[in-house]
Motif scaffolding. Structure first.
Motif, PDB file in Angstrom:
ATOM      1  N   TRP A 187      -4.827  10.402  -4.328  1.00 23.27           N
ATOM      2  CA  TRP A 187      -4.964   8.979  -4.578  1.00 23.27           C
ATOM      3  C   TRP A 187      -3.757   8.245  -4.009  1.00 23.27           C
ATOM      4  N   ALA A 188      -4.004   7.024  -3.628  1.00 24.61           N
ATOM      5  CA  ALA A 188      -2.964   6.118  -3.168  1.00 24.61           C
ATOM      6  C   ALA A 188      -2.998   4.904  -4.099  1.00 24.61           C
ATOM      7  N   ALA A 189      -2.338   3.816  -3.717  1.00 28.52           N
ATOM      8  CA  ALA A 189      -2.308   2.672  -4.630  1.00 28.52           C
ATOM      9  C   ALA A 189      -1.946   1.395  -3.907  1.00 28.52           C
ATOM     10  N   LEU A 190      -2.349   0.299  -4.519  1.00 24.55           N
ATOM     11  CA  LEU A 190      -1.857  -1.029  -4.185  1.00 24.55           C
ATOM     12  C   LEU A 190      -0.969  -1.489  -5.333  1.00 24.55           C
ATOM     13  N   TYR A 220       0.873  -1.185   0.000  1.00 21.68           N
ATOM     14  CA  TYR A 220       0.000   0.000   0.000  1.00 21.68           C
ATOM     15  C   TYR A 220       0.906   1.230   0.000  1.00 21.68           C
ATOM     16  N   LEU A 221       0.755   2.084  -1.013  1.00 20.35           N
ATOM     17  CA  LEU A 221       1.619   3.249  -1.159  1.00 20.35           C
ATOM     18  C   LEU A 221       0.797   4.532  -1.252  1.00 20.35           C
ATOM     19  N   GLN A 222       1.256   5.549  -0.542  1.00 19.84           N
ATOM     20  CA  GLN A 222       0.689   6.877  -0.734  1.00 19.84           C
ATOM     21  C   GLN A 222       1.205   7.457  -2.045  1.00 19.84           C
ATOM     22  N   ARG A 223       0.521   8.461  -2.558  1.00 21.31           N
ATOM     23  CA  ARG A 223       0.855   9.014  -3.878  1.00 21.31           C
ATOM     24  C   ARG A 223       2.328   9.401  -3.985  1.00 21.31           C
ATOM     25  N   GLN A 224       2.875  10.041  -2.967  1.00 26.01           N
ATOM     26  CA  GLN A 224       4.249  10.535  -3.064  1.00 26.01           C
ATOM     27  C   GLN A 224       5.283   9.419  -3.090  1.00 26.01           C
ATOM     28  N   ALA A 225       4.897   8.210  -2.691  1.00 27.17           N
ATOM     29  CA  ALA A 225       5.833   7.083  -2.688  1.00 27.17           C
ATOM     30  C   ALA A 225       5.798   6.273  -3.982  1.00 27.17           C
ATOM     31  N   THR A 277      -8.606   6.074  -5.309  1.00 24.19           N
ATOM     32  CA  THR A 277      -8.959   7.497  -5.361  1.00 24.19           C
ATOM     33  C   THR A 277      -9.837   7.827  -4.162  1.00 24.19           C
ATOM     34  N   TRP A 278      -9.389   8.756  -3.332  1.00 26.17           N
ATOM     35  CA  TRP A 278     -10.026   8.967  -2.045  1.00 26.17           C
ATOM     36  C   TRP A 278     -10.462  10.418  -1.841  1.00 26.17           C
ATOM     37  N   ARG A 279     -11.398  10.559  -0.923  1.00 22.65           N
ATOM     38  CA  ARG A 279     -11.787  11.862  -0.391  1.00 22.65           C
ATOM     39  C   ARG A 279     -11.877  11.738   1.126  1.00 22.65           C
ATOM     40  N   ARG A 280     -12.016  12.877   1.792  1.00 19.82           N
ATOM     41  CA  ARG A 280     -12.147  12.875   3.245  1.00 19.82           C
ATOM     42  C   ARG A 280     -13.340  13.741   3.653  1.00 19.82           C
ATOM     43  N   LYS A 281     -14.180  13.197   4.517  1.00 21.85           N
ATOM     44  CA  LYS A 281     -15.342  13.924   5.006  1.00 21.85           C
ATOM     45  C   LYS A 281     -15.603  13.517   6.444  1.00 21.85           C
TER      46      LYS A 281
END
Length: 305
Positions: A47-50, A9-14, A62-66
């Motif tokens: 967005w993050a990724a697998l 599991y990687l965050q976008r910057q990684a 692809t994520w959002r936060r609420k």
């Protein structure tokens, strides 16, 4: 069989975007929605990724936060994402990817691409038209209703032109269909416009229109990659409904790109009338899949049930 131990599991910057895009490029189920530039533009980098092993398969998240909760959702103008793979993957592997989602996101509503679904998931319809053959062979597969509407368009004296600017096409779509797509926010249109401006100098943005005299009747906004033309926005103006303008416009697109080897991706539809319209051109069904889970705490779980 893929095990979860092999999936990171990687965050976008990684994410190594060169390796990411190389995986999408080599994927048997390559779609433009999976490339990093497309995701960056339409999510503003959210967005993050697998990632399986050394980018053997990838899945954008692809994520959002609420209300303090981060959840997965499908970006506007991004019909399907899911898993992209350079080697065939099994249902067990797909389940491994999906199983990891629940560790990181308590709620998800996303669309998996046509090659990364499961029999248990809800199916949605997409229609595509391979353009390998010359136009006369493609035209021979047109349905009778379409042929009648093309005769009407011929009597209306319509003209086919690339002389339309981006803002005209986007505003035509928004003015006609904003009420039909209330989930598309003003910022989504702004992000989409920036994506189009990114693609335009690369020759990957295609804008076409139908006119009757100097009156705009219908517009088509497409993007292209090495294998597909994606009809992201197809708009019929009120005047064009009386002249068969959209039938004419799609027919002219097919005439223009016939024999190119590309696939015209109509991007839909589950709406019966729209699906019937595209099927009249000889389009083929290519289903994709809806994935959802809801592990929100009570009472939020009830709100999203």
């Amino acid at each position: 069989m893929t095990t979860t131990a092999h999936i990171r599991y990687l965050q976008r910057q990684a994410i190594d975007v060169a390796r990411w895009d190389a995986c999408i490029e080599r994927s048997a189920n390559r779609l433009i929605y999976g490339f990093h530039f497309y995701l960056d533009h339409l999510t503003s980098g959210q967005w993050a990724a697998l990632v399986l092993e050394d980018y053997k398969a990838v899945m954008p998240l692809t994520w959002r936060r609420k209300w303090g909760v981060t959840y997965l959702c499908q970006p506007a103008f991004t019909q399907q994402t899911g898993i992209f793979f350079t080697e065939p993957i099994s249902h067990d592997s797909i389940n491994s990817f999906l199983g990891i989602l629940t560790r990181h996101y308590r709620f998800a509503e996303i669309y998996l691409n046509y090659a990364s679904g499961l029999p248990t998931l809800r199916i949605h319809d997409n229609l595509i038209l391979p353009l390998e053959r010359p136009y006369p062979q493609l035209e021979a597969r047109y349905k009778k209703d379409l042929v009648r509407n093309l005769r009407l368009a011929a009597r209306s004296g319509l003209t086919y032109t690339p002389d339309i600017d981006l803002d005209t096409a986007i505003e035509a779509y928004r003015s006609q269909y904003a009420a039909r797509h209330p989930a598309i926010r003003p910022e989504d249109y702004s992000r989409f416009r920036k994506l189009c401006l990114h693609l335009q100098p690369k020759g990957q943005l295609i804008l076409r229109a139908a006119f009757a005299g100097d009156q705009l009747q219908a517009t088509a906004l497409l993007v292209r990659d090495a294998s597909r033309l994606y009809l992201l926005q197809s708009t019929t103006l009120p005047a064009g409904r009386m002249t068969g303008a959209n039938h004419f416009l799609i027919d002219q697109l097919i005439r223009e790109w016939a024999g190119s080897g590309l696939t015209l991706d109509f991007e839909g539809s589950d709406i019966r009338g729209i699906a019937y319209f595209y099927a009249n051109f000889g389009a083929l069904r290519e289903p994709y899949f809806f994935y959802r889970h809801n592990h929100l705490p009570w009472p939020w779980r009830l709100l999203k049930s």
